[in-house]
Design an enzyme around this catalytic site. Sequence first.
Site, PDB file in Angstrom:
ATOM      1  CE  LYS A 180      -1.601   3.034   2.029  1.00 33.33           C
ATOM      2  NZ  LYS A 180      -1.356   4.447   1.601  1.00 33.33           N
ATOM      3  CD  GLU A 198      -2.536   8.790   0.813  1.00 34.36           C
ATOM      4  OE1 GLU A 198      -1.603   7.967   0.946  1.00 34.36           O
ATOM      5  OE2 GLU A 198      -3.129   9.296   1.783  1.00 34.36           O
ATOM      6  CB  SER A 220       4.550  10.783  10.340  1.00 34.07           C
ATOM      7  OG  SER A 220       3.231  10.274  10.296  1.00 34.07           O
ATOM      8  CB  CYS A 264      13.445   9.316   7.033  1.00 26.31           C
ATOM      9  SG  CYS A 264      14.401   8.079   6.184  1.00 26.31           S
ATOM     10  CD  GLU A 304       9.810  13.806  10.452  1.00 21.46           C
ATOM     11  OE1 GLU A 304       8.683  13.369  10.718  1.00 21.46           O
ATOM     12  OE2 GLU A 304      10.669  13.163   9.818  1.00 21.46           O
TER      13      GLU A 304
HETATM   14  P1  NAD Z   1       2.595   9.452   6.684  1.00 24.20           P
HETATM   15  O1  NAD Z   1       2.754   8.906   8.058  1.00 24.20           O
HETATM   16  O2  NAD Z   1       1.649  10.573   6.476  1.00 24.20           O
HETATM   17  O3  NAD Z   1       2.108   8.275   5.681  1.00 24.20           O
HETATM   18  C1  NAD Z   1       2.759   7.037   5.644  1.00 24.20           C
HETATM   19  C2  NAD Z   1       1.765   5.976   5.176  1.00 24.20           C
HETATM   20  O4  NAD Z   1       0.697   5.896   6.125  1.00 24.20           O
HETATM   21  C3  NAD Z   1       1.121   6.285   3.823  1.00 24.20           C
HETATM   22  O5  NAD Z   1       1.017   5.105   3.083  1.00 24.20           O
HETATM   23  C4  NAD Z   1      -0.236   6.853   4.199  1.00 24.20           C
HETATM   24  O6  NAD Z   1      -1.225   6.601   3.230  1.00 24.20           O
HETATM   25  C5  NAD Z   1      -0.571   6.125   5.491  1.00 24.20           C
HETATM   26  N1  NAD Z   1      -1.376   6.928   6.407  1.00 24.20           N
HETATM   27  C6  NAD Z   1      -1.480   8.282   6.452  1.00 24.20           C
HETATM   28  N2  NAD Z   1      -2.320   8.663   7.441  1.00 24.20           N
HETATM   29  C7  NAD Z   1      -2.753   7.522   8.028  1.00 24.20           C
HETATM   30  C8  NAD Z   1      -3.626   7.246   9.130  1.00 24.20           C
HETATM   31  N3  NAD Z   1      -4.234   8.231   9.810  1.00 24.20           N
HETATM   32  N4  NAD Z   1      -3.840   5.973   9.472  1.00 24.20           N
HETATM   33  C9  NAD Z   1      -3.224   4.973   8.808  1.00 24.20           C
HETATM   34  N5  NAD Z   1      -2.378   5.165   7.765  1.00 24.20           N
HETATM   35  C10 NAD Z   1      -2.147   6.423   7.381  1.00 24.20           C
HETATM   36  O7  NAD Z   1       4.058   9.815   6.165  1.00 24.20           O
HETATM   37  P2  NAD Z   1       4.458  10.583   4.821  1.00 24.20           P
HETATM   38  O8  NAD Z   1       4.107  12.019   4.974  1.00 24.20           O
HETATM   39  O9  NAD Z   1       3.983   9.836   3.637  1.00 24.20           O
HETATM   40  O10 NAD Z   1       6.053  10.401   4.868  1.00 24.20           O
HETATM   41  C11 NAD Z   1       6.899  11.233   5.592  1.00 24.20           C
HETATM   42  C12 NAD Z   1       7.189  10.654   6.962  1.00 24.20           C
HETATM   43  O11 NAD Z   1       7.800   9.370   6.834  1.00 24.20           O
HETATM   44  C13 NAD Z   1       8.199  11.480   7.751  1.00 24.20           C
HETATM   45  O12 NAD Z   1       7.785  11.519   9.083  1.00 24.20           O
HETATM   46  C14 NAD Z   1       9.505  10.708   7.605  1.00 24.20           C
HETATM   47  O13 NAD Z   1      10.447  10.910   8.625  1.00 24.20           O
HETATM   48  C15 NAD Z   1       8.993   9.309   7.624  1.00 24.20           C
HETATM   49  N6  NAD Z   1       9.955   8.390   7.019  1.00 24.20           N
HETATM   50  C16 NAD Z   1      10.658   7.613   7.869  1.00 24.20           C
HETATM   51  C17 NAD Z   1      11.605   6.742   7.361  1.00 24.20           C
HETATM   52  C18 NAD Z   1      12.408   5.867   8.266  1.00 24.20           C
HETATM   53  O14 NAD Z   1      13.142   5.049   7.766  1.00 24.20           O
HETATM   54  N7  NAD Z   1      12.306   5.989   9.565  1.00 24.20           N
HETATM   55  C19 NAD Z   1      11.810   6.682   5.970  1.00 24.20           C
HETATM   56  C20 NAD Z   1      11.057   7.494   5.132  1.00 24.20           C
HETATM   57  C21 NAD Z   1      10.113   8.350   5.680  1.00 24.20           C
END
Ligand code: NAD
Length: 502
Positions: free
Chosen positions: A179, A182, A232, A287, A387
């Site tokens: 997944k 989006e 996140s 990240c 962040e």
């Molecule tokens: P996000 O948390 O908004 O989304 C991540 C995934 O979760 C997506 O597939 C999204 O559709 C889904 N999602 C979003 N809201 C949700 C909810 N309420 N309930 C369930 N699923 C949900 O993150 P993003 O904005 O796509 O990516 C950036 C974040 O990812 C930053 O915080 C970054 O630090 C982190 N990140 C961490 C690493 C790592 O290795 N630790 C690597 C890449 C990115």
Amino acid sequence: MSTYHSTDLVTHWISGKPATGASSRTADVFDPATGRVTKQVALADAGDVATAVAAAREAFAGWSAASLTRRTQVLFAFRELLNARKEELAQIITSEHGKVLSDALGEVTRGLEVVEFACGMPHLLKGGHSEGVSTGVDVYSLRQPLGVVSIISPFNFPAMVPMWFFPIAIAAGNTVVLKPSEKDPSAANFLAELWSEAGLPDGVFNVVHGDKEAVDALLEHPDVASVSFVGSTPIAKYVYETGTRHGKRVQALGGAKNHMVVLPDADLDLAADAAVNAGFGSAGERCMAISALVVVEPVADALVEKIKERMSTLKVGDGRRGCDMGPLVTGAHRDKVASYLDAGTQAGADLAVDGRGIDVDGEQGGFWLGPSLLDRVTTDMSVYTDEIFGPVLSVVRVGSYEEALKVVNANPYGNGTAIFTNDGGAARRFQTEVQVGMVGINVPIPVPMSYYSFGGWKDSLFGDTHAHGVEGVHFFTRGKVVTARWLDPSNGGINLGFPQNA
Ligand code: NAD
């Protein structure tokens, strides 16, 4: 060679072909460099997720029983196809994420490394064997696939992050439901088409697009054995708690606030280069980006000047035009990141470089924010505690190594960190004392190679297992130990005691 099917609606990919799904919900997909909506992405409901999981479940019996030779042949074919078409994939990433083409290509290359690692699965799955542990008894260990595994990935690496997981999962005999974010969904479908072309049986790799509804359906589905999540921290925590409550194996990688410590003996030109590269590459949407420079006095003034000089040379614009830095992923995200510049100044920081309203080589409607620098940031300010995930670098000035270490270790995140120094003893002390999962010594973005494992500490990872490397192989397999005795009349007899070796 097949052609990647770019369509106005990005559909799911189930059982080796595009699938529209029953849900009629969709979301806009933008080109961040123009600000225009370029397509729609389907948003799965629980029924669509169930269809994908059922396809993966059906494919599991055949794929897990396929020989290691057969499985690795498919992995090798996938590696060749991906390598041949990586520029095409990079273009897809740039058109939906906004990062510059060279950076998108770098992301694909780092994902390819995990595919290459997974090509060695026959070796990685080898167990132990002890002959004659007791009279006539041998013991050996096996590692077996889990079943249907799920991957939920973020927007910032639409190809690399899924590839941290699925090459290993598939090579180990699992079947996958991915997944993706989006916000930039097309890379996943491109990868799915390559898998089919490589000869992967239908149903082994499936993609469902969606939002929280799809994520919740995966977390609750009884046939999903594991969840590999990256995103996140609040969502990672939620995914970990919900997934484990439903009996799944979960690794949930969260957000970050990465510190780069600069000691007074460091080469300040190299440190300034590193700070700019790691702070503004991919518009800070990594990240492992550096977001806080912790500078030990008396070198902060000199370092800040060098950083400002370099920042003034950065070309911001459309990632397809050879610029250094592209737009942010959405207008809403750009506005949120930009709001930290006011928050920082209101809290007392110096806005040394303001990236708002800069000239860009791109269309007016793009989601632009230039590189920005906040100096004299303190650890109580929201620009430090949150962040930001954008091109905003904060300078925190401290008086000693000990104070710098205290700042890094007091932060709730523990993804990556770096120290810049020419003092080997200080660097060695830092690697021991810092409470962070990935440490760079004069290396600002210490992303481990595929044969080591990627993962942070504290609020940057929920679960016990990091991504890829040997930890990835362990995550996607279950251990079994066999104790065997081949029948021999001399071993007979009744004995109700606990088995002991003799
Ligand atoms: P996000 O948390 O908004 O989304 C991540 C995934 O979760 C997506 O597939 C999204 O559709 C889904 N999602 C979003 N809201 C949700 C909810 N309420 N309930 C369930 N699923 C949900 O993150 P993003 O904005 O796509 O990516 C950036 C974040 O990812 C930053 O915080 C970054 O630090 C982190 N990140 C961490 C690493 C790592 O290795 N630790 C690597 C890449 C990115």
